[in-house]
Design an enzyme around this catalytic site. Structure first.
Site, PDB file in Angstrom:
ATOM      1  N   GLY A 156       0.823  -1.207   0.000  1.00  0.00           N
ATOM      2  CA  GLY A 156       0.000   0.000   0.000  1.00  0.00           C
ATOM      3  C   GLY A 156       0.852   1.250   0.000  1.00  0.00           C
ATOM      4  O   GLY A 156       0.609   2.198  -0.763  1.00  0.00           O
ATOM      5  N   ARG A 161      -1.083   4.152  -1.899  1.00  0.00           N
ATOM      6  CA  ARG A 161      -1.757   4.571  -0.664  1.00  0.00           C
ATOM      7  C   ARG A 161      -0.765   5.177   0.317  1.00  0.00           C
ATOM      8  O   ARG A 161      -1.043   5.284   1.499  1.00  0.00           O
ATOM      9  CB  ARG A 161      -2.450   3.368  -0.004  1.00  0.00           C
ATOM     10  CG  ARG A 161      -3.629   2.846  -0.817  1.00  0.00           C
ATOM     11  CD  ARG A 161      -4.221   1.607  -0.216  1.00  0.00           C
ATOM     12  NE  ARG A 161      -4.545   1.794   1.198  1.00  0.00           N
ATOM     13  CZ  ARG A 161      -4.900   0.772   1.984  1.00  0.00           C
ATOM     14  NH1 ARG A 161      -4.921  -0.453   1.503  1.00  0.00           N
ATOM     15  NH2 ARG A 161      -5.197   0.968   3.235  1.00  0.00           N
ATOM     16  N   ASN A 201       0.363  -6.286  -0.072  1.00  0.00           N
ATOM     17  CA  ASN A 201       0.146  -5.905   1.322  1.00  0.00           C
ATOM     18  C   ASN A 201      -0.688  -4.635   1.395  1.00  0.00           C
ATOM     19  O   ASN A 201      -0.319  -3.601   0.836  1.00  0.00           O
ATOM     20  CB  ASN A 201       1.516  -5.636   1.974  1.00  0.00           C
ATOM     21  CG  ASN A 201       1.383  -4.803   3.215  1.00  0.00           C
ATOM     22  OD1 ASN A 201       0.835  -5.235   4.190  1.00  0.00           O
ATOM     23  ND2 ASN A 201       1.844  -3.551   3.150  1.00  0.00           N
ATOM     24  N   GLU A 202      -1.862  -4.711   2.016  1.00  0.00           N
ATOM     25  CA  GLU A 202      -2.717  -3.531   2.210  1.00  0.00           C
ATOM     26  C   GLU A 202      -3.049  -2.819   0.898  1.00  0.00           C
ATOM     27  O   GLU A 202      -3.215  -1.607   0.844  1.00  0.00           O
ATOM     28  CB  GLU A 202      -2.025  -2.521   3.146  1.00  0.00           C
ATOM     29  CG  GLU A 202      -1.777  -3.046   4.531  1.00  0.00           C
ATOM     30  CD  GLU A 202      -0.822  -2.157   5.330  1.00  0.00           C
ATOM     31  OE1 GLU A 202      -0.632  -2.458   6.505  1.00  0.00           O
ATOM     32  OE2 GLU A 202      -0.267  -1.194   4.750  1.00  0.00           O
ATOM     33  N   GLN A 203      -3.064  -3.592  -0.177  1.00  0.00           N
ATOM     34  CA  GLN A 203      -3.377  -2.932  -1.461  1.00  0.00           C
ATOM     35  C   GLN A 203      -3.734  -4.013  -2.473  1.00  0.00           C
ATOM     36  O   GLN A 203      -3.101  -5.082  -2.471  1.00  0.00           O
ATOM     37  CB  GLN A 203      -2.173  -2.119  -1.952  1.00  0.00           C
ATOM     38  CG  GLN A 203      -2.394  -1.423  -3.307  1.00  0.00           C
ATOM     39  CD  GLN A 203      -3.545  -0.435  -3.286  1.00  0.00           C
ATOM     40  OE1 GLN A 203      -4.702  -0.836  -3.085  1.00  0.00           O
ATOM     41  NE2 GLN A 203      -3.260   0.827  -3.495  1.00  0.00           N
TER      42      GLN A 203
END
Lengths: 229, 262
Positions: A156, A161, A201-203
């Site tokens: 991310g 992000r 990861n987170e995205q």
């Protein structure tokens, strides 16, 4: 337990794909994660002999018979795992990499991974900002019963992000990303411990990459068989 | 006859900064091979990274102690050439008859040029891809082969903002490479962005037919009593004649101790 020989002719300079007739096993020892049973592994050897030449090539692998299923549970929105039909409570830890100068060694992997097993973990999550871990890492996860959640190379923070927001469309070369992803899957796919491929990861990876990964990694319909009779 | 199978090339490597070497890859692997760890050449860590080699040779302090990482020049300041390195080694191999030799790199960060006995080959970009080169026709008749690899860093190494942060300025995300190397809340920036021959190098001897990336899948029935193993593999016939093959698959299980049941 099983030995099978097939004969085939290969044209000059040709590259072919061959599938053996399936091998039947009655109640083989199954591979189980740490804490659920033994990590039974079988030596699989594939070799090819060529007429008037003799042995031409050989490949071996320690293979574990196991079925890993997972789905998102509507009640908790969490991912539930089943191994060989048995639900498992995941006790896992994050993994980034063994050494920041990539001095990766089987000895170090064995120590690190046995440590996780001794901590009563049954899963290791390989973070997307680190590496696609190496066969030696997976070998010891096979041996010690650590399931592996392996992320591809999207995070991310770096991909859309973070602060500053950057690379909203991921890496510049999506074809290169998919070439690396496909080659990595071929490198690691036979390991019993490999439980889950995750886009990043987170995205979520860019749409085209995510669709290609989902398409390539879905279980072949041939194997979508219920384990009941 | 060379023995069928894989041999790792993980010792006896030398390394030198590319800007310190006047010679070409062709000269290094024919007329002017380095003779040993004398400047600008040093013992190399392979598999490993450029920084691992520099730390091993004490050219830079160990970045993981105290604030020593601050004493190491970051690639954003030095430029990519500073961490573009030559790696050199030799290996022995004498094939006979219809045997073939592949030179395999399981991981290069980020791209490289390979020279073997004066012949140049390119390893395209991408940290997470394997490379396998059929070098049968360029091996030395006397069996002693000279190998040099010029390794280039990622295309977008980025630079580290004064305040640091997750993934620095995120430039590394433009490449297909590990992203932690610009630093994160748990690790310092890696000055060479993990450039190097970071995974296994090997040579593999085969006969005319090579086995490539077998895929094993198991399916289960009758509550895991009835189990099938499905095996698919690619095969390549490198020879110029039809290959009549016998393909074997054998599954054995290890009983307690070292007894094997086949």
């Amino acid at each position: 337990e099983q030995l099978q020989t097939q004969h085939l002719s290969i044209s000059p300079r040709a590259r072919v794909q061959y599938t053996f007739p399936q091998l039947f096993f009655y109640k083989p020892n199954l591979w189980w994660p740490n804490g659920m049973g033994k990590q039974a592994l079988h030596h699989v050897t594939i070799s090819v002999e060529v007429k008037e030449h003799g042995e031409s090539d050989q490949w071996t692998h320690l293979f574990g018979f196991r079925k890993i299923e997972s789905h998102i549970d509507n009640a908790t929105d969490g991912r539930l795992f089943k191994i060989n039909g048995q639900p498992i409570f995941i006790r896992g830890g994050n993994w980034i990499l063994s050494d920041g100068l990539l001095r990766l060694s089987a000895k170090r992997y064995r120590t690190d991974i046995k440590f996780h097993a001794d901590m009563n973990f049954n899963m290791i999550r390989c973070w997307g900002g680190g590496l696609a871990e190496r066969p030696e890492f997976y070998h010891y996860c096979d041996m010690y019963g650590l399931l592996v959640w392996q992320e591809f190379w999207i995070t991310g923070d770096v991909d859309g992000r973070g602060d500053p927001v950057s690379n909203p469309d991921g890496p510049l070369d999506h074809d290169l990303f998919m070439l690396c992803a496909r080659d990595t899957v071929k490198l690691l796919r036979n390991h019993a411990s490999l439980a889950l491929w995750v886009g990043g990861n987170e995205q979520v990876p860019p749409k085209d990459i995510n669709e290609a990964l989902k398409n390539d990694l879905q279980l072949h319909p041939y194997f979508e068989t219920p384990s009941e009779t | 006859m060379a023995e069928i199978g894989k041999t790792k090339l993980d010792s006896g490597w030398l390394a030198a900064r590319s800007t310190d070497v006047e010679l070409t890859g062709t000269q290094l692997t024919t007329t002017h091979p380095p003779t040993g760890p004398t400047a600008p050449w040093m013992e190399a860590v392979v598999p490993g990274t450029v920084l691992a080699t520099l730390v091993k040779n004490k050219k830079v302090p160990d970045p993981f102690y105290g604030l020593q990482n601050e004493a190491i020049l970051d690639i954003a300041i030095s430029g990519r050439e500073y961490y573009t390195f030559w790696f050199f080694t030799t290996f022995q191999c004498k094939l006979t008859g219809n045997q073939h030799l592949d030179l395999n790199f399981r991981g290069i960060n980020y791209s490289a040029e390979v020279y073997l006995n004066g012949h140049k080959m390119v390893l395209p970009k991408g940290m997470f891809r394997r490379h396998s080169l059929d070098v049968t026709d360029i091996l030395h008749p006397d069996g002693q082969n000279l190998l040099a690899v010029l390794v280039h860093p990622p295309d977008h190494p980025g630079s580290i903002p004064p305040k640091g942060g997750q993934g620095g300025d995120h430039e590394i995300g433009k490449d297909v490479a590990t992203q932690y190397v610009e630093g994160w809340d748990w690790i310092i920036p890696i000055r060479d962005r993990n450039t190097g021959i970071w995974d296994e190098v090997s040579v593999s001897v085969t006969g005319p037919v090579k086995i490539i990336d077998p895929h094993l899948v198991s399916s289960f029935f009758d509550n895991y009593k009835r189990v099938y193993l499905h095996a698919t593999t690619e095969l390549e016939n490198k020879s110029s004649s039809v290959a009549e093959c016998s393909l074997n698959i054998q599954v054995s299980t290890e009983l307690e101790g070292n007894v094997c049941l086949i």
